[in-house]
Design a protein around this motif. Sequence first.
Motif, PDB file in Angstrom:
ATOM      1  N   ALA A 198      36.343  38.245  20.276  1.00 47.59           N
ATOM      2  CA  ALA A 198      35.067  38.851  19.860  1.00 47.59           C
ATOM      3  C   ALA A 198      35.066  40.350  20.133  1.00 47.59           C
ATOM      4  CB  ALA A 198      33.906  38.177  20.606  1.00 47.59           C
ATOM      5  N   GLY A 199      35.692  40.762  21.237  1.00 42.47           N
ATOM      6  CA  GLY A 199      35.768  42.191  21.545  1.00 42.47           C
ATOM      7  C   GLY A 199      36.516  42.967  20.472  1.00 42.47           C
ATOM      8  N   GLN A 200      37.525  42.366  19.865  1.00 39.21           N
ATOM      9  CA  GLN A 200      38.273  43.044  18.805  1.00 39.21           C
ATOM     10  C   GLN A 200      37.411  43.237  17.563  1.00 39.21           C
ATOM     11  OE1 GLN A 200      41.177  44.490  19.501  1.00 39.21           O
ATOM     12  NE2 GLN A 200      40.647  43.681  21.520  1.00 39.21           N
ATOM     13  N   HIS A 201      36.539  42.314  17.298  1.00 40.25           N
ATOM     14  CA  HIS A 201      35.625  42.500  16.166  1.00 40.25           C
ATOM     15  C   HIS A 201      34.617  43.606  16.464  1.00 40.25           C
ATOM     16  CE1 HIS A 201      36.814  39.233  13.452  1.00 40.25           C
ATOM     17  NE2 HIS A 201      37.174  38.584  14.549  1.00 40.25           N
ATOM     18  N   GLU A 202      34.256  43.766  17.717  1.00 39.42           N
ATOM     19  CA  GLU A 202      33.406  44.906  18.075  1.00 39.42           C
ATOM     20  C   GLU A 202      34.160  46.215  17.886  1.00 39.42           C
ATOM     21  OE1 GLU A 202      32.309  44.033  22.051  1.00 39.42           O
ATOM     22  OE2 GLU A 202      30.660  42.688  21.481  1.00 39.42           O
ATOM     23  N   VAL A 203      35.456  46.211  18.198  1.00 35.17           N
ATOM     24  CA  VAL A 203      36.280  47.411  17.973  1.00 35.17           C
ATOM     25  C   VAL A 203      36.335  47.736  16.483  1.00 35.17           C
ATOM     26  CG1 VAL A 203      38.618  48.317  18.121  1.00 35.17           C
ATOM     27  CG2 VAL A 203      37.648  47.094  20.061  1.00 35.17           C
ATOM     28  N   ILE A 204      36.469  46.717  15.637  1.00 33.81           N
ATOM     29  CA  ILE A 204      36.474  46.938  14.188  1.00 33.81           C
ATOM     30  C   ILE A 204      35.176  47.612  13.755  1.00 33.81           C
ATOM     31  CG2 ILE A 204      36.395  45.756  11.963  1.00 33.81           C
ATOM     32  CD1 ILE A 204      38.324  43.700  13.063  1.00 33.81           C
ATOM     33  N   SER A 205      34.070  47.115  14.253  1.00 32.83           N
ATOM     34  CA  SER A 205      32.778  47.687  13.884  1.00 32.83           C
ATOM     35  C   SER A 205      32.658  49.142  14.342  1.00 32.83           C
ATOM     36  CB  SER A 205      31.657  46.839  14.490  1.00 32.83           C
ATOM     37  OG  SER A 205      30.400  47.399  14.225  1.00 32.83           O
TER      38      SER A 205
END
Length: 627
Positions: free
Chosen positions: A84-91
């Motif tokens: 989930a943290g990686q998807h926050e990085v994408i955002s």
Amino acid sequence: MSWGTELWDQFDNLEKHTQWGIDVLEKFIKFVKERTEIELSYAKQLRNLSKKYQPKKNSKEEEEYRYTSTRAFLATLNEMNDYAGQHEVISENMTSLITGELTRYVQELKQERKSHFHDGRKAQQHIETCWKQLEASKRRFERDCKEADRAQQYFEKMDADINVTKADVEKARQQAQLRHQMAEDSKAEYSSTLQKFNSEQHDHYYTHIPNIFQKIQEMEERRIVRIGESMKTFAEVDRQVIPIIGKCLDEITKAAESIDHKNDSQLVIEAFKSGFEPPGDIDFEDFTQPMKRTVSESSLSNSRGDGKSELKFGGKSKGKLWPFIKKNKLMSLLTSPHQPPPPPPASASPSAVPNGPQSPKQQKEPLSHRFNEFMTSKPKIHCFRSLKRGLSLKLGAGPEDFSHLPPEQRRKKLQQKVDELNKDIQKEMDQRDALTKMKDVYIKNPQMGDAASVDHRLAELGQNIEKLRLEAQKFEGWLAEVEGRLPMRNEQARRQSGLYEAQNTSAVNSCAQDRESSPDGSYTEEQSQETEMKVPATDFDDEFDDEEPLPTIGTCKALYTFEGQNEGTISVAEGEMLYVIEEDKGDGWTRIRRNEDEEGYVPTSYVEVYLDKNAKDVYKSLQKISE
């Protein structure tokens, strides 16, 4: 290929096209914004999902995570949190690298476009002004030519007329010459204006407009390149986190591969193993010779003719069936019916049946089997005093030595307690060593502190260590006692010792004795290697003779006459009122009492039960605690 030469007359269309290009860019920005919102929402939902299934602290779930499968699941939850943290990085990256940059670029693009089209409109206005000047000069030249022609015609008319005076003729001639001069001047002005307009028009269509359109073309091409770069960045942002997401997935796979079913099975054994030995073989009882089995004082002490080890009760307790329970309670438990009860008579009264209803027909089970069943059954709490003790045990106020647990579980708890105490001792010793070093430093360098200031704390640590050591020694003694008395795991070693059957018989007797003797239902591990069990009857007789009987939970009325011919049953007459002390547990039998010394089981269908609600609630509480 230039817009200035190819599209010199498409000013309005170029204006619309460039505005459409800006709209496309803004649409892409909006798309990226919505994508970042989706990524944030997805990441939030993944984190909430991971948190939802995380084990709660200080709960039973934490104990379940000893197994490799549940530890793998916990690792999966942690990896999903990182995922989930990686998807926050994408955002975050899309917001900073695409949305923010393109928003600023769109503002600059709008300003540049406005400037270019302003210059274009200014050039258009200039050429239109020149055209208007040319038209005015042309109309003036045309008008002057017409007036000069009319003046010439008037002069010629006046000159031909003999009646006109010479002065009028001269005046007409001068007027004609003046008009001709004005026409010549207008012609010269028109010619000059025309040349100027042609020059301006050439510059407009071949210099100014191409330059302006070329700048607009470059601006549009930069916009196209920029949106292409942003789309590449859009993909790169995803590609940058793929290795980390791949690692998360690899860790999940690694956790799944670490699951060891054999280890989990062993943990189940360690968690629930009681340490007791399985019951021994049931003795063969010969029923070829008719015999009447009665409840006698020597029913347990009579020797068997098959050469097996005997059970003997020494001392004053020899007359007792069991040193920790009354005769009627023990035999009622040992001989309680196990087969379905007989159906009630078809007629209204059993007197209509010639032989009356038959008592429950069941094959008598060996007394040793009854005895083993009594040993393995959970202790029943027969009075409110025992209820209070049972409640205190259920609430966690168990014995300090964990004697209420089975041997194997007791050993694990004691080992855990010893390990905790050793850790506490080591912690206290580390503190003491640190303070000792500090004291040495203070002694060598008095300016750094007073060495006497740590003496009080050192004394406290010494006392704490001594207390913890005494406590650890106490638990180590209990642990050594349990480990020394646990049954041997190696069957071959037991056979070599020659005491296998003796241990088995002694373990059964001792376990049943200890379980019944403990008022709170706790276990003890007292086992004897001898085949003969001697129990002094000095204190137990008085204590258990005074024990309260099972409380009544209601009354019942006998609907039919029942002849209790088997052990554990009681005879009743039709219409007789009796006390109910135990409900039907689903086997078709109800336990009743006639008086203090007479109690037993009757078929439930033979009696009509009236339960007292308050007594029933107390009875259910007793049952829950005994379970």
